[in-house]
Design an enzyme around this catalytic site. Structure first.
Site, PDB file in Angstrom:
ATOM      1  N   THR A 192       3.922 -25.709  -9.753  1.00  0.00           N
ATOM      2  CA  THR A 192       4.256 -26.516  -8.567  1.00  0.00           C
ATOM      3  C   THR A 192       4.411 -25.624  -7.332  1.00  0.00           C
ATOM      4  O   THR A 192       4.243 -26.101  -6.212  1.00  0.00           O
ATOM      5  CB  THR A 192       5.529 -27.370  -8.778  1.00  0.00           C
ATOM      6  N   TYR A 223      13.199 -25.424   2.693  1.00  0.00           N
ATOM      7  CA  TYR A 223      12.641 -24.337   1.867  1.00  0.00           C
ATOM      8  C   TYR A 223      12.618 -23.014   2.613  1.00  0.00           C
ATOM      9  O   TYR A 223      12.817 -21.954   2.026  1.00  0.00           O
ATOM     10  CB  TYR A 223      11.248 -24.714   1.328  1.00  0.00           C
ATOM     11  N   LEU A 234       5.447 -28.883  -3.311  1.00  0.00           N
ATOM     12  CA  LEU A 234       5.626 -30.315  -3.590  1.00  0.00           C
ATOM     13  C   LEU A 234       5.589 -30.543  -5.102  1.00  0.00           C
ATOM     14  O   LEU A 234       4.589 -30.958  -5.667  1.00  0.00           O
ATOM     15  CB  LEU A 234       4.496 -31.059  -2.884  1.00  0.00           C
ATOM     16  N   HIS A 235       6.739 -30.297  -5.739  1.00  0.00           N
ATOM     17  CA  HIS A 235       6.776 -30.243  -7.205  1.00  0.00           C
ATOM     18  C   HIS A 235       6.310 -31.538  -7.897  1.00  0.00           C
ATOM     19  O   HIS A 235       5.382 -31.546  -8.695  1.00  0.00           O
ATOM     20  CB  HIS A 235       8.211 -29.968  -7.666  1.00  0.00           C
ATOM     21  N   ASP A 236       7.057 -32.628  -7.654  1.00  0.00           N
ATOM     22  CA  ASP A 236       6.913 -33.800  -8.525  1.00  0.00           C
ATOM     23  C   ASP A 236       5.533 -34.467  -8.506  1.00  0.00           C
ATOM     24  O   ASP A 236       5.069 -34.943  -9.559  1.00  0.00           O
ATOM     25  CB  ASP A 236       8.006 -34.829  -8.194  1.00  0.00           C
TER      26      ASP A 236
END
Ligand code: BDR
Ligand code: CA
Length: 311
Positions: A192, A223, A234-236
């Site tokens: 991610t 961040y 943008l992990h998810d």
């Protein structure tokens, strides 16, 4: 046929864009959304999920609130990253309905057992609800195709030097899920952190959806402040992108465990990529990201939502 999915989440800026991806991409059918305490308290993550779904025009997707704290830990929210509301940045003054009157675990049971074909559960927050589901209604595994979760890392962490936020928040829940007799995929920080919302991406986003661009601008500042990242990861949405096209996120099979007792490493995922421990493989582990394909599917999906078509 579109793949039936349920999202368990704690919005959260990146959870919000993950929801928009799931609503906007025709390859997925979002059966329901459940919420968990994590990035913010449960009342806030639930309201945030409802606001995003309302803005996306997904009025018929049921939302149920779940666990308001981890199984063992006290809750420590991520207000430093997501703000006091959990979705700081734009003014999201949208009326939302009351959540459905059942606990998340009950909605998950009902949606999974009643689905016409096996369901993919995408978990984007601490795994508390998912662990409670597996312990309370183990029969759901019969109609659960797989669990894909954003969490952990094959390298270093973000909450602690080796622990990722979702895992560190509820390590016991993660342990229960990692031992479950069901196909698992881990989408960790090692991939991610390749999904960086650069200035060019945020500019593109602004042309499609000013609300999303404002969310990303707040996230970018957070961040920069907290981690010195030039652009926010943008992990998810990476977990959702994996579900709709596995070529975007290549994986390998490996054994994963979560550290429950480490003095400095509680919540760290231990991923034996080289099979040195003799432990059996229990998951597919994301190891790379097709960055261009990822942004293409995400921006296209946002274009399909009313949130991406401002008047
Ligand atoms: C994860 O933690 C949360 O802050 C994000 O929403 C994501 O699910 C990244 O470590
Ligand atoms: Ca999340």
């Amino acid at each position: 046929m579109a793949e039936p999915v349920i999202i368990d989440c704690d919005p959260g800026h990146d959870d919000a864009l993950a929801l928009l991806l799931a609503v906007g991409d025709p390859r997925l059918r979002l059966l329901g959304v459940t919420t968990v305490a994590g990035n913010q308290t449960l009342d806030k993550t639930t309201r945030n999920a409802q606001k995003i779904l309302a803005l996306a025009g997904a009025h018929d997707v049921p939302v149920a609130a779940g666990a308001d704290r981890p199984l063992v830990n006290e809750l420590t929210v991520a207000a430093d990253i997501h703000g006091e509301s959990g979705l700081d940045g734009p003014d999201l003054d949208v009326p939302v309905p009351v959540p459905v009157g059942v606990h998340a675990v009950e909605l998950l049971r009902k949606l999974i057992t009643e689905a016409e074909s096996p369901v993919t559960l995408i978990a984007l927050g601490p795994l508390t609800n998912v662990a409670l589901l597996l312990r309370t209604f183990p029969e759901v595994t019969a109609n659960l195709r797989r669990i894909v979760f954003m969490g952990g890392s094959t390298t270093r962490g973000n909450s602690t030097p080796y622990g990722e936020f979702n895992m560190v928040t509820d390590p016991e829940a993660a342990d229960i899920v990692l031992r479950a007799p069901i196909p698992l995929t881990m989408i960790g920080l090692n991939v991610t952190h390749l999904a960086l919302a650069t200035d060019e991406i945020i500019a593109e986003l602004r042309a499609i959806s000013p609300i999303c661009a404002e969310l990303m601008t707040f996230f970018a500042d957070a961040y920069r402040r907290n981690f010195g990242f030039p652009h926010p990861p943008l992990h998810d949405p990476v977990a959702v992108a994996y579900v709709l096209d596995q070529t975007i996120v290549p994986t390998v099979r490996a054994p994963i465990s979560v550290e429950l007792t480490g003095v400095y490493t509680r919540g760290a995922t231990v991923v034996d990529l080289h099979h040195r421990t003799g432990r059996p493989d229990n998951a597919d582990v994301a190891v790379d990201l097709d960055v261009n394909a990822f942004w293409t599917v995400l921006l296209n999906a946002i274009r399909q939502n009313p949130i991406g078509n401002p008047a």
